[in-house]
Motif scaffolding. Sequence first.
Motif, PDB file in Angstrom:
ATOM      1  N   GLY A  23       2.830  -4.611  -0.284  1.00  0.00           N
ATOM      2  CA  GLY A  23       2.354  -5.304  -1.425  1.00  0.00           C
ATOM      3  C   GLY A  23       1.656  -4.295  -2.229  1.00  0.00           C
ATOM      4  O   GLY A  23       1.498  -3.132  -1.960  1.00  0.00           O
ATOM      5  N   VAL A  24       1.282  -4.646  -3.691  1.00  0.00           N
ATOM      6  CA  VAL A  24       0.892  -3.736  -4.449  1.00  0.00           C
ATOM      7  C   VAL A  24      -0.655  -3.221  -4.132  1.00  0.00           C
ATOM      8  O   VAL A  24      -1.019  -2.189  -4.306  1.00  0.00           O
ATOM      9  N   ARG A  25      -1.402  -4.531  -3.456  1.00  0.00           N
ATOM     10  CA  ARG A  25      -2.699  -4.058  -3.052  1.00  0.00           C
ATOM     11  C   ARG A  25      -2.740  -3.047  -2.085  1.00  0.00           C
ATOM     12  O   ARG A  25      -3.443  -2.235  -2.090  1.00  0.00           O
ATOM     13  N   GLY A  26      -1.657  -3.039  -0.994  1.00  0.00           N
ATOM     14  CA  GLY A  26      -1.723  -1.897  -0.279  1.00  0.00           C
ATOM     15  C   GLY A  26      -1.335  -0.435  -0.626  1.00  0.00           C
ATOM     16  O   GLY A  26      -2.004   0.383  -0.394  1.00  0.00           O
ATOM     17  N   VAL A  27      -0.444  -0.429  -1.765  1.00  0.00           N
ATOM     18  CA  VAL A  27      -0.292   0.557  -2.552  1.00  0.00           C
ATOM     19  C   VAL A  27      -1.462   1.328  -3.020  1.00  0.00           C
ATOM     20  O   VAL A  27      -1.722   2.164  -2.983  1.00  0.00           O
TER      21      VAL A  27
END
Length: 648
Positions: free
Chosen positions: A617-621
């Motif tokens: 997900g974007v948070r992980g990116v």
Amino acid sequence: MAGDELGAEAAAAPRRAALLAEVAQLPALPGVYRYFDAVGNVLYVGKAKNLKRRVSSYFQKDHGGTRIGVMVGRIARMETTVVRTEAEALLLENNLIKALNPRFNILFRDDKSYPYLQLVSHRFPRLSYYRGAVDKKHRYFGPYPSAWAVKESIQLLQKVFRLRTCEDTVFANRSRPCLLYQIRRCTAPCVGLISDADYTRDVQNAERFLRGEQQELLDQLQQRMMEHAESFEYEKAAELRNQIQALSRVLQQQSVEANSASSAEKDVDILAVKVQGGRACVNLAMVRGGRHLGDRAHFPAHLEDAAAIGAAEAEEGDGVEGAAPPEVPAEVRVLEAFIAQHYLDSAVPPSLVLSHAVDQALIDALSQHAGFKVSAQHQPREQRRVWLQMAQQGAELALARLLAQEGSQRARTLALAEALSLEVQDLDTVRIECFDISHTAGEATQASCVVFENHQMQSAQYRRFNITGITPGDDYAAMRQVLTRRYGKLAEGVAAGTARMPDVVLVDGGRGQVSMAREVFEELGLDLSLIVGVEKGEGRKVGLEELVFADGRPKVYLGADSAALMLVAQIRDEAHRFAITGMRARRASVRTGSSRLEDIPGVGPKKRARLLQRFGGVRGVGQASIDELASVEGISKELAEEIYRALH
């Protein structure tokens, strides 16, 4: 005032002289002509066997205050195209009508393409609904008049031939049969419960059914059933018996033209026209493979203007000088316009059944365009007569519904114009723009502007505004921003006389929002009487709303049963719907961060998908380091640094 009129006439004289000089140079050949007004808008597109005679007829006499006189008075320039034949002129004329949308031509707008039934190429072809450009690697049947007709046909084919309808990705990952197999709507080729040969035979039988070869198909199935029975293969015989019974039930529910000898004769379009109350309807019913698939009603624009000009052209003629051309009924003009415009982009069947006889030259041009012989009859017999009667009845009912609906819509517009004391000469031109603000606790604030004109909502003119730079949750500041952005430049055009304001500017809110709108309009030098606020009534109950004005007029309560209030509520609710759907989409984009990734140069759909898959997900990116980002396939060190900077 008299001086202005004399000045306008003096300015128009050289223009008319130049037009007459251009007309004098026209050849006596077939062609197409276009008239334009002073600002370049297309007024009219016409065809002629003799360009010189037809075009000169417009300028040789005074048409007075008639519709053709109004049009001729607005002609500033013209363009002509010479063609070889009358058929070429007809096709070019209608191509230009569809492309240019002239003010004085009968115009049919097709808001969407017709759907098809698609057999997708595959080892085990699947049935699917399809709309769009045709891909030659697949097989298509249709077109169908509606999505419902396609889906009904798919259901029939599932009952009889049990072909699959699942997507290829689902098909490739099945480990056991789905529910459709259990209810005998599919033979489960996904798990090998039918051989390739048997499934191919079912596909071929389905194609024969769609082509109208029903009786031949029944005979073949009957013969195969008897062969299996004679070989003591009773289970296979029973399967064929069930298929024959299902097919027979389907055929009993369909109107089938049994006497047609070929599939070409079983593909027919039935066209019925009805003209009444200044409006017209062309009802198109489709028959494919001998099966009546349903109908669709079409309503042309510009009917009265075009009919008046067409009648004037008929009086003048452009054939043999002195010959009196026969008067063409309005129904025939409408039908010819529909045939010429509709079949430029849609497949034409080999046979047309018409409620009125049309010019044979039109049918010949249609045949030339299609590349095969197209026949037309307007006094059919037997089954085709029944189909035509059904289409005529459908046209009458559709037109009656339209007239009733337009009468009701016009009545609502009139009621609102009277309630607001609007000074308008033509109700059809009343334009209302309505604004609403939407956000969630100040997050992702959006404003909407919806438009009501010509007695209906004009969705193509809707606009959304992303509101930024304000205190979260400040609806007044949001309203100030959207009104300034919407009318800032428009005010300059109004001052210069090149633009016009709407007749009403509705804001969803009471005195606070109206006061903010008043401030914006005062700064821009706009008319305050245009602003109307919709204030919630006691307890915020629907039907108790009051109208608030920015110019000092007292509040107005229209009454719960008022047609004007119903119209105001419809426009206000549409603005609210449009705002809240945009806000939710923006909020979701902000929360997921997808827009931030999309905005990074060099990160396309594939790279974005790899990043999201790798980091969950974007948070992980956003939490990944530059080295971790660079370890993803396709992400260079430089791009990883760019991504890191954009997300931090």
